[in-house]
Motif scaffolding. Structure first.
Motif, mmCIF file in Angstrom:
data_model
loop_
_atom_site.group_PDB
_atom_site.id
_atom_site.type_symbol
_atom_site.label_atom_id
_atom_site.label_comp_id
_atom_site.label_asym_id
_atom_site.label_seq_id
_atom_site.Cartn_x
_atom_site.Cartn_y
_atom_site.Cartn_z
ATOM 1 N N ASN A 1 1.026 -3.587 2.184
ATOM 2 C CA ASN A 1 1.934 -3.655 1.111
ATOM 3 C C ASN A 1 1.350 -4.249 -0.149
ATOM 4 O O ASN A 1 1.361 -3.997 -1.187
ATOM 5 C CB ASN A 1 3.312 -4.511 1.399
ATOM 6 N N GLN B 1 -1.051 -1.709 -1.592
ATOM 7 C CA GLN B 1 -0.491 -0.666 -2.261
ATOM 8 C C GLN B 1 -0.057 -1.275 -3.612
ATOM 9 O O GLN B 1 0.023 -0.749 -4.658
ATOM 10 C CB GLN B 1 1.032 -0.400 -1.541
ATOM 11 N N GLN B 2 0.410 -2.500 -3.525
ATOM 12 C CA GLN B 2 0.820 -3.132 -4.754
ATOM 13 C C GLN B 2 -0.389 -3.424 -5.995
ATOM 14 O O GLN B 2 -0.315 -2.861 -6.897
ATOM 15 C CB GLN B 2 1.301 -4.787 -4.696
ATOM 16 N N ASP C 1 -1.078 0.293 -7.233
ATOM 17 C CA ASP C 1 -0.036 0.541 -8.087
ATOM 18 C C ASP C 1 -0.483 -0.115 -9.609
ATOM 19 O O ASP C 1 -0.452 0.491 -10.606
ATOM 20 C CB ASP C 1 1.238 0.234 -7.643
ATOM 21 N N PHE D 1 -1.483 -11.004 -10.694
ATOM 22 C CA PHE D 1 -1.590 -10.447 -8.993
ATOM 23 C C PHE D 1 -1.596 -11.650 -8.232
ATOM 24 O O PHE D 1 -2.565 -12.311 -8.166
ATOM 25 C CB PHE D 1 -2.459 -9.314 -8.840
ATOM 26 N N GLY E 1 -1.520 -11.144 -4.579
ATOM 27 C CA GLY E 1 -1.763 -10.684 -3.329
ATOM 28 C C GLY E 1 -3.036 -11.234 -2.782
ATOM 29 O O GLY E 1 -3.234 -11.118 -1.638
#
Ligand code: URA
Length: 289
Positions: A79, A82-83, A86, A104, A106
Motif C-alpha cells: 500500500n 502504491q501510494q 501514485d 509523503f 511512507g
C-alpha cells in the motif's frame, strides 16, 4: 503534564526515552507529593503500588510503544509503495516531485531526519549519479554528498573533467538512515517510485550507481558489487510496472561507493578504471551529438 499539541512521533519518541531511562510505570496527570509526612508517604506508596504495579500496568509503557509501532507497521508495504507510485506518477516536473515527496510519510526514515535530501547538480545533464543515502552532513545541509565522501566524489568527477554543474546527483533514499546504517528493503521500496520518476523526468543518457545498495536497487539483483562494477548494463524503466512511465533503456555503470574507497584506498585503482569507462562513453555521446 498535558500537552495536547504533541504529535504522534514526538509522543512515541518521548515514550521510548522514558523506557530507555528506566521509567516503567505509567504516571497520572495528578502529581504525588513525595514530601508529605512519612505516614502519608508510606500509605501513598502502598496505594501507588496497589494501583500501578500490577503486571498489566507494569507493561503499560511497553504496550503503548508497541501498539503505536504496530499501528504504523500495520500498513502493508504494497500500500505504501502504491501510494508512492501514485504520488510520483502525478508529478509533472522535478520540483512538483520533490514537494510531493516532502509530504509523503511512507518512508520511516523521514521521522528521524532533519530534512529531505532530494538532489543536487544539473537536471538537464545526460549523466545521473545515484548514491545510497544522505549522510549526517547531507541531512543538515539538505544536499547529497556534501560530507567527506562527497568531497571524494567531487575529486573523482574532476579527474574526468566533470563537476556538479555537469551531472545530476541523487540517492536511492531521500532521508538519512539513523547512524548512517544501510537503508532497509522497505525504506528503499517506499522511495523507489520517486527515484524512478526522477529518472523518467531527467531522462539521462547514462546512469552511474555508487556502491552495492544503489546497484542492487537499480539492477534488482544481489550480485556482489565487485562483480557488477565496471560493466555496462541497460536499465529498463519499462520493467517497473508503473504503467504511465515512458519506456526508457539507459546505459548504466556501477562502481564502488566513495565511502568504501575512503576505507579501502587500494580499490581506487579499480574505481579509476570505471571512471575511464564512463569518460569513454561520455566522449562518444559528445562526438555523436
Ligand atoms: N551522501 C549521499 O548523498 N549519498 C551517499 O550515498 C553517501 C553520502
Amino acid at each position: 503534564m498535558t500537552n495536547h499539541n504533541i504529535n504522534f512521533d514526538e509522543d512515541l519518541a518521548m515514550l521510548e526515552y522514558y523506557q530507555a531511562v528506566g521509567v516503567n510505570l505509567a504516571v497520572e496527570e495528578k502529581t504525588i507529593d513525595r514530601f508529605a509526612d512519612a505516614k502519608n508517604n508510606i500509605e501513598n506508596h502502598k496505594e501507588n503500588n496497589k494501583q500501578h504495579t500490577t503486571p498489566e500496568n507494569k507493561a503499560n509503557i511497553s504496550n503503548i510503544i508497541s501498539q503505536k509501532k504496530i499501528s504504523q507497521e500495520n500498513v502493508p508495504q504494497e500500500n505504501i509503495t502504491q501510494q508512492a507510485k501514485d504520488l510520483a506518477r502525478s508529478a509533472k516536473n522535478l520540483s512538483e516531485l520533490e514537494e510531493l515527496m516532502k509530504g509523503f510519510d511512507g518512508c520511516t526514515l523521514k521521522k528521524r531526519a532533519t530534512q529531505i535530501v532530494f538532489c543536487d547538480g544539473n537536471p538537464k545533464s545526460d549523466i545521473m549519479i545515484i548514491g545510497e543515502a544522505p549522510s549526517r552532513d547531507d541531512d543538515i545541509e539538505g544536499k547529497p554528498f556534501v560530507g567527506r565522501s562527497g568531497q571524494l566524489l567531487d575529486r573523482m568527477l574532476k579527474a574526468i573533467g566533470l563537476d556538479r554543474s555537469k551531472v545530476y546527483i541523487t540517492n536511492i533514499v531521500a532521508w538519512r538512515p539513523p547512524g548512517n546504517r544501510n537503508p532497509t528493503a522497505s525504506e528503499i521500496a517506499s522511495c523507489l517510485p520517486f527515484l524512478h520518476r526522477q529518472i523518467e523526468l531527467i531522462k539521462p543518457k547514462i546512469i552511474l550507481t555508487l556502491g552495492a545498495p544503489a546497484a542492487h536497487t537499480i539492477f534488482s539483483c544481489k550480485t556482489p558489487i565487485s562483480k557488477l562494477r565496471g560493466k555496462w548494463q541497460q536499465f529498463e524503466l519499462n520493467n517497473l510496472s508503473i504503467k504511465t512511465l515512458d519506456n526508457l533503456s539507459i546505459k548504466t555503470l556501477a562502481t564502488f561507493h566513495p565511502t568504501f574507497l575512503l576505507r579501502q584506498p587500494a580499490q581506487k585503482a579499480q574505481a579509476w578504471q570505471d571512471l575511464l569507462t564512463l569518460k569513454t562513453a561520455l566522449d562518444e555521446l559528445t562526438n555523436n551529438a
